[in-house]
Design an enzyme around this catalytic site. Structure first.
Site, short mmCIF file in Angstrom:
data_model
loop_
_atom_site.label_atom_id
_atom_site.label_comp_id
_atom_site.label_asym_id
_atom_site.label_seq_id
_atom_site.Cartn_x
_atom_site.Cartn_y
_atom_site.Cartn_z
N GLU A 28 0.83 -1.21 0.00
CA GLU A 28 0.00 0.00 0.00
C GLU A 28 0.87 1.25 0.00
O GLU A 28 2.04 1.22 0.36
CB GLU A 28 -0.92 0.00 1.21
CG GLU A 28 -0.17 0.08 2.53
CD GLU A 28 -1.04 0.61 3.66
OE1 GLU A 28 -1.48 1.76 3.56
OE2 GLU A 28 -1.26 -0.14 4.63
N ALA A 144 -13.63 0.78 5.73
CA ALA A 144 -13.99 0.12 4.47
C ALA A 144 -13.11 -1.10 4.22
O ALA A 144 -13.44 -1.94 3.37
CB ALA A 144 -13.85 1.10 3.31
N LYS A 162 -4.75 -1.70 14.80
CA LYS A 162 -4.17 -0.83 15.82
C LYS A 162 -5.06 -0.84 17.06
O LYS A 162 -6.27 -0.88 16.98
CB LYS A 162 -3.98 0.57 15.26
CG LYS A 162 -2.96 0.61 14.13
CD LYS A 162 -2.79 2.01 13.58
CE LYS A 162 -1.74 2.03 12.46
NZ LYS A 162 -2.18 1.29 11.27
#
Length: 310
Positions: A28, A144, A162
């Protein structure tokens, strides 16, 4: 608005790897643009790609550049994502808009997985997943990432979610969505900064080949329309000090209430609070987490490629 381009621009290196049956790992770009400090983010991005290559796989960092979704960034594009302060943060809902308007943006877990799957990539390394936010019963705030995982054929290597999120609720949502979560050499869901969140997992696997076997059997059973989450904990001797972690988390949550911070500002605020309050220790752990996940994802991609050639 820009004319409609080819849906994806896949780099020559990634195209060749896919054609040759070489393992490919999606990475990412939100981590690069929005998750790490300027000046350090580019070196980490390059290091992640180097880790994947060292394991015998090909890295495919994903982003949208001037409206063009790109799978595999050249050095110039990678540097732009790391240094341009106008880089947007793009989830799945934003991809079409950014493409139409010719915007440049970094992709989240959800949008990275979506674009990687379109390119034919089956393994993805990230740091931590998004999930259900605390007090979601009132805010309905849920990443999402979770719904994307329910509809994307992908092995996603992460270190859990997290701790600023509701870990137990996130696991419940993944179960409801039919997304299997595999603990890599652990029976407990990782706590991102911590080795364990103390939330138990139903399934443990111990090798990259185990992950590939799960993916293959899911395909055979018609379940290859969804992701497999591979939860890879940071070792206990590398985790954030648990006492420090709990103290900083509680102080951060108190600040949220006093400052009335809500919605999409919650997670960035808390992560910045962690960085400041731990004197940079949380950043050290964050970087180590993504490095380890990139290495494991590369091992899985190589094992998958080897299995397909057999």
């Amino acid at each position: 608005m820009t004319a409609v381009p080819h849906p994806l621009l896949v780099s020559d290196e990634v195209q060749q790897a896919l054609a040759d049956g070489t393992g490919v790992v999606a990475l990412e770009s939100t981590l690069i643009a929005h998750g790490l400090p300027r000046g350090q983010n580019l070196s980490v991005a390059r290091e992640l790609e180097a880790i994947v290559r060292k394991a015998g796989a090909v890295p495919a960092t994903i982003a949208v550049v001037d409206g063009q979704p790109r799978v595999g960034l050249d050095p110039e594009a990678l540097e732009r994502i790391a240094t341009d302060e106008e880089v947007a943060k793009l989830s799945i809902r934003d991809l079409g808009v950014a493409a139409a308007l010719g915007r440049t943006g970094a992709t989240t877990v959800a949008s990275t997985a979506h674009l990687a799957a379109l390119a034919g990539i089956g393994v993805f390394a990230t740091g931590g997943l998004g999930g259900v936010h605390r007090e979601a019963r009132d805010s309905w705030d849920e990443s999402a990432d979770l719904s994307a995982l329910a509809g994307t054929p992908m092995a996603v290597v992460c270190a859990g979610v997290k701790s600023v999120l509701d870990v137990a609720a996130t696991l419940e949502r993944l179960e409801s969505l039919g997304v299997p979560v595999l603990g890599f050499r652990t029976e407990a869901f990782p706590g991102f900064y911590l080795h364990s969140s103390k939330e138990p997992l139903d399934w443990r696997i111990d090798t990259a080949e185990d992950v590939v076997a799960v993916m293959d059997h899911m395909t055979g059973l018609g379940l290859d329309d969804r992701a497999v989450v591979v939860a890879n904990p940071i070792p206990q001797d590398e985790q954030l000090d648990p006492t420090m972690h709990d103290r900083v988390l509680h102080s951060g949550l108190a600040l949220l209430q006093s400052r009335r911070i809500r919605g999409k500002q919650v997670t960035p605020f808390l992560l910045d609070h962690f960085h400041t309050a731990t004197g940079g220790e949380s950043l050290r752990v964050n970087i180590r987490v993504v490095e380890r996940n990139a290495a494991l994802a590369a091992d899985i991609a190589v094992a998958r490629a080897t299995s397909r050639r057999a």
